[in-house]
Design a protein around this motif. Structure first.
Motif, short mmCIF file in Angstrom:
data_model
loop_
_atom_site.label_atom_id
_atom_site.label_comp_id
_atom_site.label_asym_id
_atom_site.label_seq_id
_atom_site.Cartn_x
_atom_site.Cartn_y
_atom_site.Cartn_z
N PHE A 178 0.79 -0.68 0.42
CA PHE A 178 -0.18 -0.30 0.06
C PHE A 178 0.25 1.44 -0.35
N GLY A 179 1.86 1.77 -0.53
CA GLY A 179 2.69 2.49 -1.01
C GLY A 179 3.69 2.90 0.44
N VAL A 180 3.48 1.89 1.62
CA VAL A 180 4.05 1.78 2.58
C VAL A 180 4.95 1.61 2.69
N SER A 181 6.44 1.02 3.78
CA SER A 181 6.68 -0.13 4.17
C SER A 181 6.79 -0.83 5.38
N TRP A 182 7.69 -1.84 5.29
CA TRP A 182 7.13 -3.69 5.78
C TRP A 182 6.29 -2.76 7.09
N ASN A 183 7.97 -2.31 7.85
CA ASN A 183 7.46 -1.99 9.01
C ASN A 183 5.95 -1.29 9.55
N VAL A 184 6.35 0.09 8.48
CA VAL A 184 4.97 1.08 8.66
C VAL A 184 4.22 0.36 8.81
N PHE A 185 3.62 -0.86 7.95
CA PHE A 185 2.19 -2.09 7.77
C PHE A 185 1.83 -2.20 8.76
N LEU A 186 2.84 -3.53 9.16
CA LEU A 186 2.50 -3.88 10.88
C LEU A 186 2.35 -2.89 11.47
N LEU A 187 2.63 -1.77 11.48
CA LEU A 187 2.27 -0.49 12.79
C LEU A 187 1.56 -0.80 12.83
N GLY A 188 0.50 -0.43 11.62
CA GLY A 188 -1.09 0.68 11.16
C GLY A 188 -1.55 -0.49 11.81
N ILE A 189 -1.39 -2.30 11.72
CA ILE A 189 -2.52 -3.15 11.78
C ILE A 189 -2.33 -2.88 13.17
N VAL A 190 -1.34 -3.19 14.10
CA VAL A 190 -0.83 -2.88 15.27
C VAL A 190 -2.36 -1.97 16.15
N SER A 191 -2.03 -0.92 15.10
CA SER A 191 -2.63 0.63 15.69
C SER A 191 -3.76 0.53 15.94
N PHE A 192 -4.53 -0.56 14.27
CA PHE A 192 -6.09 -1.57 14.25
C PHE A 192 -6.27 -2.06 15.35
N LEU A 193 -5.72 -3.16 15.60
CA LEU A 193 -5.62 -4.03 16.94
C LEU A 193 -6.10 -2.89 18.00
N ASN A 194 -5.06 -2.17 18.13
CA ASN A 194 -5.61 -1.73 19.91
C ASN A 194 -6.29 -0.93 19.28
N ASP A 195 -6.87 0.30 18.75
CA ASP A 195 -7.84 1.15 18.21
C ASP A 195 -9.62 0.58 18.69
N MET A 196 -9.31 -0.51 18.10
CA MET A 196 -10.57 -1.32 17.75
C MET A 196 -10.54 -1.69 19.85
N SER A 197 -9.32 -2.94 20.10
CA SER A 197 -9.25 -3.13 21.49
C SER A 197 -10.14 -1.65 22.06
N SER A 198 -9.62 -0.56 21.94
CA SER A 198 -10.08 0.78 22.93
C SER A 198 -11.45 1.11 23.11
N GLU A 199 -11.88 0.35 21.75
CA GLU A 199 -13.17 1.35 21.06
C GLU A 199 -13.86 0.59 21.89
N MET A 200 -13.99 -0.84 21.89
CA MET A 200 -14.82 -1.95 21.93
C MET A 200 -15.61 -1.24 23.91
N ILE A 201 -14.60 -0.79 24.37
CA ILE A 201 -14.86 -0.47 25.69
C ILE A 201 -15.63 0.82 25.78
N MET A 202 -15.32 1.35 25.07
CA MET A 202 -15.77 2.77 24.98
C MET A 202 -17.03 2.99 25.52
N PRO A 203 -18.00 2.26 24.74
CA PRO A 203 -18.96 2.80 24.71
C PRO A 203 -20.13 1.78 25.50
N ILE A 204 -19.02 1.16 27.02
CA ILE A 204 -20.14 1.23 27.75
C ILE A 204 -19.76 1.44 29.25
N VAL A 205 -18.28 1.51 28.76
CA VAL A 205 -17.12 3.04 29.97
C VAL A 205 -18.21 3.19 30.76
N PRO A 206 -18.90 4.74 30.48
CA PRO A 206 -19.70 5.86 30.51
C PRO A 206 -20.85 5.43 31.67
N THR A 207 -22.06 4.11 31.14
CA THR A 207 -22.84 3.44 32.15
C THR A 207 -22.07 2.38 33.02
#
Length: 391
Positions: A7-36
């Motif tokens: 996708f036009g970026v280095s393999w390292n950047v691509f992998l760090l993008g995948i890691v960020s996707f997984l981490n943000d998915m993890s964080s946003e899974m709980i954000m809708p329920i944390v206030p309640t």
């Protein structure tokens, strides 16, 4: 041999993008329920809940420049990135086993410390893994993946809530907390097993004057602070939707529109900044931020509100992406973590009072004044960017 790209970026950047996707998915899974979870199960008042979340978020900013410096000092990026993601994943999963507000606060602090540890070293690693003159594209790709995770997380939470609908609310929430740790831990494994550390390639002794001593860079950080004072929480945009008589689900639909615009525009805007100049696009971003705030202030129907959310998504895509790449370009090889960390720290410190000021203006006058204040701060930042010249 030509370096591997995807996708036009280095393999390292691509992998760090995948890691960020997984981490943000993890964080946003709980954000809708944390206030309640805070108010209904742990019994914390809404005002205290908001203050706790704001203070904890600000806390992470104080660690960013520190661990950016450490990653420069020891020339190790990967260890700090992995440790930061590990702390956050474990903290989120451990929320399933708490029974009091102070335990919640302790785990959220651990989560935010994890963010403070990993952010600057990760951004330095992205910069070091990018072609010269292509940092905008690399950071744009990373922000796109991060935001796609923010889209996937709530969708996963909705699906899990449907699956656990027959269970008591507290049991369902605890299971989601545990499951949320899984994507984060997978991300940690990707960092440990596949991401290549670049910090060791920097020479041990490099003589030179730090970019942070540059007057033009100090002025830029001052402008970033002013712009951050106009950076209101997304909660204000949802309150605006509520003010216009929209339902909660309709408001969330507009928030989904914002995330979609953010995700789709971050990568092309990052690549575009490599061509026209990052400083110029940052200036344009402040102008779009002012327009978005004015649009929110005077929106009177769903169509006008949709326009405001589109502008808001483009603005956040620029200001959450391009300044990082700009700082990475300005930093010397021996100080990328420190310089990028300084940006994150300045921005994080000034973002906290931004929403506090907007909240006071809302309570004292109206929501319109809160958005107009934000527009004024961003317009001022844009004017200062035009008046100051890069050396």
């Amino acid at each position: 041999m030509k370096k591997r790209k995807i996708f036009g970026v280095s393999w390292n950047v691509f992998l760090l993008g995948i890691v960020s996707f997984l981490n943000d998915m993890s964080s946003e899974m709980i954000m809708p329920i944390v206030p309640t979870y805070l108010t209904d199960i742990l019994g914390i008042g809404k005002a205290l809940s908001g203050s706790i979340m704001g203070l904890i978020e600000s806390l992470s900013s104080l660690f960013k420049v520190l661990f950016g410096y450490f990653s420069d000092r020891f020339r190790k990026r990967k260890a700090f990135v992995a440790l930061g993601y590990m702390l956050s994943a474990v903290a989120k999963g451990s929320l399933a086993f708490i029974s009091s507000w102070w335990e919640f606060v302790a785990l959220r602090i651990v989560d935010r410390i994890g963010k403070g540890i990993r952010t600057a070293p990760r951004d330095a690693l992205i910069a070091e893994s990018s072609e010269k003159g292509k940092t905008g594209k690399a950071f744009g790709f990373h922000r796109m993946m991060d935001t796609l995770g923010a889209v996937a997380g709530p969708l996963a939470a909705i699906g899990l809530l449907a699956i656990f609908s027959q269970l008591p609310k507290v049991v369902a929430y605890k299971r989601i907390f545990i499951i949320s740790a899984i994507p984060g831990l997978v991300g940690v494994l990707i960092v440990l097993l596949f991401v290549v550390d670049k910090g060791g390639e920097v020479k041990k002794k490099i003589k030179g004057i730090s970019a942070l001593r540059s007057r033009s860079l100090q002025l830029f950080l001052l402008i970033i602070a002013i712009g951050a004072l106009g950076r209101y929480s997304y909660a204000f945009t949802l309150w605006k939707a509520e003010e216009l008589g929209l339902t909660v689900m309709q408001g969330l639909g507009f928030y989904a529109l914002f995330n979609l615009i953010y995700a789709l525009s971050a990568y092309p805007l990052g690549a575009y900044s490599d061509r026209i100049g990052k400083r110029k696009l940052i200036t344009i971003g402040f102008g779009i931020a002012a327009l978005a705030s004015i649009a929110f202030a005077f929106a009177r129907n769903a169509l006008e509100l949709a326009l405001a959310f589109v502008l808001y998504g483009i603005y956040i895509a620029i200001e959450d992406t391009i300044p990082r790449a700009y700082m990475a370009d300005l930093a010397k090889e021996f100080e990328k973590g420190t310089v990028i960390g300084a940006y994150h720290t300045v921005f994080g410190i000034f973002v906290l009072p931004a929403s506090v000021i907007a909240g006071i203006l809302w309570q004292t006058y109206s929501l319109t004044y809160a958005f107009l204040y934000a527009a004024a701060m961003n317009a001022l930042a844009m004017i200062l960017m035009v008046l100051t010249r890069e050396k």
